[in-house]
Motif scaffolding. Sequence first.
Motif, PDB file in Angstrom:
ATOM      1  N   MET A  93       3.897 -61.184 -32.805  1.00 15.96           N
ATOM      2  CA  MET A  93       2.881 -61.514 -31.806  1.00 15.96           C
ATOM      3  C   MET A  93       2.103 -60.282 -31.355  1.00 15.96           C
ATOM      4  O   MET A  93       0.919 -60.377 -31.004  1.00 15.96           O
ATOM      5  CB  MET A  93       3.542 -62.186 -30.599  1.00 15.96           C
ATOM      6  CG  MET A  93       2.541 -62.582 -29.511  1.00 15.96           C
ATOM      7  SD  MET A  93       3.285 -63.305 -28.058  1.00 15.96           S
ATOM      8  CE  MET A  93       1.854 -63.477 -26.995  1.00 15.96           C
ATOM      9  N   HIS A  94       2.751 -59.121 -31.347  1.00 10.48           N
ATOM     10  CA  HIS A  94       2.080 -57.912 -30.857  1.00 10.48           C
ATOM     11  C   HIS A  94       0.908 -57.511 -31.756  1.00 10.48           C
ATOM     12  O   HIS A  94       0.004 -56.815 -31.314  1.00 10.48           O
ATOM     13  CB  HIS A  94       3.084 -56.772 -30.746  1.00 10.48           C
ATOM     14  CG  HIS A  94       4.163 -57.039 -29.730  1.00 10.48           C
ATOM     15  ND1 HIS A  94       3.939 -56.980 -28.380  1.00 10.48           N
ATOM     16  CD2 HIS A  94       5.468 -57.394 -29.878  1.00 10.48           C
ATOM     17  CE1 HIS A  94       5.053 -57.268 -27.723  1.00 10.48           C
ATOM     18  NE2 HIS A  94       5.986 -57.522 -28.609  1.00 10.48           N
ATOM     19  N   HIS A 127      -1.779 -59.846 -30.286  1.00  8.39           N
ATOM     20  CA  HIS A 127      -1.761 -60.018 -28.833  1.00  8.39           C
ATOM     21  C   HIS A 127      -3.145 -59.838 -28.223  1.00  8.39           C
ATOM     22  O   HIS A 127      -3.524 -60.548 -27.288  1.00  8.39           O
ATOM     23  CB  HIS A 127      -0.771 -59.030 -28.213  1.00  8.39           C
ATOM     24  CG  HIS A 127      -0.670 -59.128 -26.726  1.00  8.39           C
ATOM     25  ND1 HIS A 127      -1.187 -58.178 -25.874  1.00  8.39           N
ATOM     26  CD2 HIS A 127      -0.133 -60.089 -25.928  1.00  8.39           C
ATOM     27  CE1 HIS A 127      -0.962 -58.527 -24.631  1.00  8.39           C
ATOM     28  NE2 HIS A 127      -0.328 -59.681 -24.625  1.00  8.39           N
ATOM     29  N   THR A 154      -4.656 -62.477 -25.348  1.00  7.51           N
ATOM     30  CA  THR A 154      -4.234 -62.039 -24.013  1.00  7.51           C
ATOM     31  C   THR A 154      -5.149 -62.552 -22.904  1.00  7.51           C
ATOM     32  O   THR A 154      -4.683 -62.937 -21.833  1.00  7.51           O
ATOM     33  CB  THR A 154      -4.148 -60.503 -23.964  1.00  7.51           C
ATOM     34  OG1 THR A 154      -3.745 -60.095 -22.654  1.00  7.51           O
ATOM     35  CG2 THR A 154      -5.473 -59.845 -24.306  1.00  7.51           C
ATOM     36  N   THR A 202       4.013 -62.517 -22.026  1.00  4.86           N
ATOM     37  CA  THR A 202       4.544 -61.167 -21.858  1.00  4.86           C
ATOM     38  C   THR A 202       4.493 -60.767 -20.385  1.00  4.86           C
ATOM     39  O   THR A 202       3.677 -61.292 -19.613  1.00  4.86           O
ATOM     40  CB  THR A 202       3.742 -60.165 -22.690  1.00  4.86           C
ATOM     41  OG1 THR A 202       2.382 -60.143 -22.213  1.00  4.86           O
ATOM     42  CG2 THR A 202       3.740 -60.553 -24.168  1.00  4.86           C
ATOM     43  N   ASP A 251       0.923 -59.734 -19.296  1.00  4.63           N
ATOM     44  CA  ASP A 251       0.003 -60.863 -19.097  1.00  4.63           C
ATOM     45  C   ASP A 251       0.321 -61.594 -17.799  1.00  4.63           C
ATOM     46  O   ASP A 251      -0.596 -62.060 -17.097  1.00  4.63           O
ATOM     47  CB  ASP A 251       0.097 -61.829 -20.281  1.00  4.63           C
ATOM     48  CG  ASP A 251      -0.534 -61.256 -21.537  1.00  4.63           C
ATOM     49  OD1 ASP A 251      -1.354 -60.340 -21.415  1.00  4.63           O
ATOM     50  OD2 ASP A 251      -0.198 -61.723 -22.645  1.00  4.63           O
TER      51      ASP A 251
END
Length: 290
Positions: A113-114, A117, A121, A183, A186
């Motif tokens: 996911m990073h 992201h 976001t 996250t 977020d």
Amino acid sequence: MSGKEGPGGFRKRKHDNFPHNQRREGKDVSSSSPVMLAFKSFQQELDARHDKYERLVKLSRDITVESKRTIFLLHRITSAPDMEEILTESEIKLDGVRQKILQVAQELSGEDMHQFHRAVTTGLQEYVEAVSFQHFIKTRSLISVEEINKQLTFTTEDSGKESKSPSSDGQDKQLVTWRLKITPVDYLLGVADLTGELMRMCINSVGNGDIDTPFEVSQFLRQVYDGFSFIGNTGPYEVSKKLYTLKQSLAKVENACYALKVRGSEIPKHMLADVFSVKTEMIDQEESIS
């Protein structure tokens, strides 16, 4: 004239020193060579990632738009006679937003996911803002990131292998679980944006004769500001930047509470909103000058 310069004083290029027929010709590279095959696979992988990134950006825009519409709907609570009707309608809109988030979870299945992201976001922050705003209106408290993540667990039917025989339709279907975790960054950024919406709700409620809401919002914003103060400069850059906006919202709400407590008996209720809007403009001008 030196030997390296041609007629007219222009410098000769290196390959001009060799006869035309002695220049090295580039060999044609076979498309079936291991190097070409490797680079073709790299090209396909990069194209697939780029396409997925663009799809996630589009989904994030849709999530942002629908979440903003939900927030605008929730602001009508201060003037609407039936609060439950608006809360029900907002829940329907948030269910639609969660369906978009389900598509994001499906796109990110098996991916880190990073790496994607940045594409999602903005939409996730707006969703956190909308959900936390609705939760505050219902309970006068802050929703936790665990509760938000619990709402983002989806179960869908997976038909497995495609089969045209009607007898196997009910047997091949399996339940598949999809999850998307918000996250911590977020979540914090969404809560920081929530403070601006609470400030607007505070001013609107005063204009409609609601005197209790500003003091409830003020107490809540102080607790949120204290929590963000513990993070300070140790958190991400975006969080520290939002802290200044949070402080502005808290100051506007506290000024509204001051006017209600000290001058509430002097000012008619239908003029309180105008007084607060003028004070808000004066605070904005002072901060822009400083």
